[in-house]
Write an enzyme that holds these catalytic residues in place. Structure first.
Site, PDB file in Angstrom:
ATOM      1  N   GLU A 187       4.751   6.891  -1.006  1.00  0.00           N
ATOM      2  CA  GLU A 187       3.794   6.524  -2.360  1.00  0.00           C
ATOM      3  C   GLU A 187       3.639   7.619  -3.239  1.00  0.00           C
ATOM      4  O   GLU A 187       2.992   8.224  -3.792  1.00  0.00           O
ATOM      5  CB  GLU A 187       2.371   6.497  -1.676  1.00  0.00           C
ATOM      6  CG  GLU A 187       2.255   5.382  -0.557  1.00  0.00           C
ATOM      7  CD  GLU A 187       0.947   5.098  -0.342  1.00  0.00           C
ATOM      8  OE1 GLU A 187       0.399   4.097  -0.125  1.00  0.00           O
ATOM      9  OE2 GLU A 187       0.039   6.154   0.191  1.00  0.00           O
ATOM     10  N   GLU A 212       3.442  -1.736   3.716  1.00  0.00           N
ATOM     11  CA  GLU A 212       1.913  -1.554   4.176  1.00  0.00           C
ATOM     12  C   GLU A 212       1.114  -2.629   3.948  1.00  0.00           C
ATOM     13  O   GLU A 212       0.669  -2.887   2.705  1.00  0.00           O
ATOM     14  CB  GLU A 212       1.270  -0.319   3.791  1.00  0.00           C
ATOM     15  CG  GLU A 212       1.965   0.829   4.569  1.00  0.00           C
ATOM     16  CD  GLU A 212       0.918   2.207   4.355  1.00  0.00           C
ATOM     17  OE1 GLU A 212       0.001   2.327   3.546  1.00  0.00           O
ATOM     18  OE2 GLU A 212       1.694   3.378   4.390  1.00  0.00           O
TER      19      GLU A 212
END
Length: 614
Positions: free
Chosen positions: A215, A289
């Site tokens: 991320e 995710e």
């Protein structure tokens, strides 16, 4: 303990599966149709694939929609996350079998740098941190693996998985190509990646893909950083498919040219892929995710998500031919002090359970109820100081990370006690992270945190001992705030604007050897009530065949529970979590030592239950 119900996956995650329709969706009465042309995955398991040449690849050819292939066969990734470091090793097989039984074909896991290198240059890949054993076990059970080695992982773990000793140098910039950070990453990868290389698909192992960092689009401090991490993996022998992972809105800031970009999301929406399509075209979609739940923080409400909503989203992924990874399939527990924290105007530690509140799986490991424990002995914190390591003497206070202990790596977790002599009262100002209890000798006079940094010390005669007990409640694991996560006394401390000097500093890491030393202490009988920090000793009687249970600390205030030296994690009356998971694997037959470190006020009983209260 965290788990998700996988039983709703069983009707449609099979060894054969219908490909997505080019226009619209093949459905009857809301169910996906099984067509004659099916993916056949029965032979696409680690034990069956002996001749390996192609690995996991992306394909886009002719009329076919972009898709993954494994050894040339069309392949959808049905992944589920389980973190080995949050599950007792004795239960790894049980959790992996559940993942397989629910129809998943791939395991995903992070690798926490802070646990594997707790001190600079001192590595630990043993016991519950035996990454290689965990991955080979997954292969044995028929699961592929996507590895997420960081160096930063987020994962709601302390400092996002970065070791706290990186914070010693104020000039070191985390998650950048700053020389100090790159040198530390290189040293870590030099130990980690050689363990990973033999586990790769092309070497006969189960790892089919490796994630580059995590991320980074939401951090985005250095354009050269992600290419550096990519090359650090390639240069050390990683040959499998590389991918990045970002929130859908940050993917353009986090992806790397030539590396598969994946995104994270909670629910399916067709416009969620617009930025992803700008980053790459003619590539299969992977939801790295898929958030089937969310973590809790102390003092906030318990997060609950509807299982029907999760099921609906999974059906949409399946109909669209989208690969996904359920985060988390089984989240486990933030044992010890490993939890991270959030900061949105106020520091909030992540609770001990890394929980997703969906219905339980069938055939759970049996739970039981043990007789309630009433601690019979206690030791005030002040009686324990002689059993700690030699204190640090310093003219000025030293923050936790810069204490000259642990071979120069400082202190990562737990508490620090600062003592100095004062000879007058007045207005005390303290800059402490995260929570500080202030004492005059042994009497508490106030509690400080990031929103309250001062208090008045009443007048007194003579000179007294000012004591400040500071707790690390978890370092922020996300955002630029990770750069500012030093703990302990981290700034000015003074009375009436006059700096205090001459400190004695005790480190309370509460490691296993500390409790071994406590066994030689002279414990006192527990009084009716006691105000202040203290250790409470009792015996949990588990019988001849110990099983899992949950401990409830009603009547107690705030602290930690240790069973036979194992730190079960934090309890706190403000909730939302009301029980702590106790693995039966950590219990001995018959009698077990249970120690509470209670910060505020004593309670009476420690109850045992066969169900969690989250």
């Amino acid at each position: 303990m965290k788990r998700i119900a996988g039983i709703f996956f069983l009707p449609f995650i099979m060894s054969g599966f219908a490909p997505r329709a080019k226009h619209g969706v093949n459905r009857v009465a809301g169910k996906v149709l099984q067509s004659q042309s099916r993916f056949n995955w029965s032979h696409l398991v680690p034990a069956e694939l002996k001749d390996r040449y192609l690995g996991l690849q992306t394909k886009s050819k002719g009329r076919d929609n972009p898709h993954f292939t494994l050894e040339g066969h069309k392949f959808l990734i049905f992944g589920g996350s389980i973190h080995y470091f949050r599950v007792p090793r004795a239960y790894w097989r049980d959790r992996l079998l559940k993942l397989k039984a629910c129809g998943f074909n791939t395991l995903t896991t992070y690798v926490p740098w802070n646990l594997h290198e707790p001190e600079r240059g001192k590595f630990d890949f043993s016991g519950n941190l035996d990454l290689e054993a965990f991955i080979w076990m997954a292969a044995e059970l028929g699961l592929w693996v996507i590895l997420r080695p960081g160096p930063y992982i987020c994962s709601e773990i302390d400092l996002g998985g970065l070791p706290s000793w990186l914070l010693q140098d104020p000039d070191l910039k985390l998650r950048t190509t700053n020389k100090g950070f790159v040198d530390a990453v290189d040293h870590y990868f030099d130990r980690l990646i050689p363990k990973v290389v033999p586990l790769q698909y092309h070497r006969g192992g189960p790892i089919i893909a490796v994630q580059v960092e995590n991320e980074y689009g939401s951090y985005n401090k250095d354009k050269d950083y992600m290419p550096y991490v990519q090359q650090a993996l390639l240069q050390r022998g990683i040959v499998e498919l590389l991918l990045t992972s970002d929130n859908e809105r940050d993917v353009l800031k986090g992806y790397i040219e030539g590396v598969l970009a994946t995104i994270n999301m909670k629910t399916f929406s067709s416009n969620a892929f617009s930025l992803l399509n700008k980053a790459q075209s003619k590539k299969p979609i992977m939801i790295m995710e898929f958030w089937v739940g969310w973590f809790d923080t102390w003092g906030n409400q318990h997060f609950v998500r509807d299982a029907k909503e999760v099921e609906h989203t999974v059906l949409e992924f399946v109909k669209a031919g989208i690969s996904f990874n359920a985060y988390m399939f089984h989240g486990g527990t933030n044992f010890g002090f490993m939890n991270g924290a959030t900061y949105f105007g106020k520091h909030r530690g992540v609770v001990t359970s890394y929980a997703t509140p969906l219905p339980p799986l069938p055939d759970l490991v049996p739970k039981t109820v043990y007789p309630a424990v009433r601690p019979s002995l206690y030791l005030p914190l002040w009686d324990v100081l002689e059993y700690l390591n030699e204190p640090v003497k310093s003219n000025a206070p030293v923050n936790m990370e810069n204490l000259p202990i642990n071979h120069g790596s400082g202190q990562s977790y737990g508490f620090v006690l600062y003592e100095t002599t004062i000879c007058s009262g007045g207005h005390l100002y303290v800059h402490a992270q995260d929570m500080a209890q202030v004492f005059l000798n042994e009497t508490v006079i106030g509690v400080l945190d990031d929103n309250t940094q001062d208090l008045d010390i009443p007048k007194f005669k003579g000179c007294q001992l000012l004591r400040i007990l500071v707790e690390n409640q978890g370092r922020v694991n996300y955002s630029w705030k990770i750069q500012e996560q030093q703990k302990g006394l981290t700034g000015f401390i003074g009375i009436n604007s006059i700096p205090l000097k001459g400190f004695t500093i005790y480190s309370l890491e509460m490691k296993m050897n500390f409790f071994e030393r406590l066994r030689s202490a002279t414990w006192r009988p527990v009084p009716k009530s006691y105000l202040g920090p203290a250790f409470y000793l009792g015996t949990l009687m588990a019988g001849p065949s110990p099983k899992d249970t949950f401990l409830r600390l009603q009547g107690w205030n705030y602290g930690f529970v240790f069973i036979n030296g194992h730190n079960l994690g934090r309890y706190w009356h403000i909730g939302p979590q009301e029980s702590l998971y106790l693995p039966g694997a950590w219990l001995h037959p018959e009698d077990n030592e249970i120690i509470l470190f209670e910060k505020m006020m004593s309670g009476l009983y420690i109850e045992s239950m066969d169900k969690p209260y989250l």
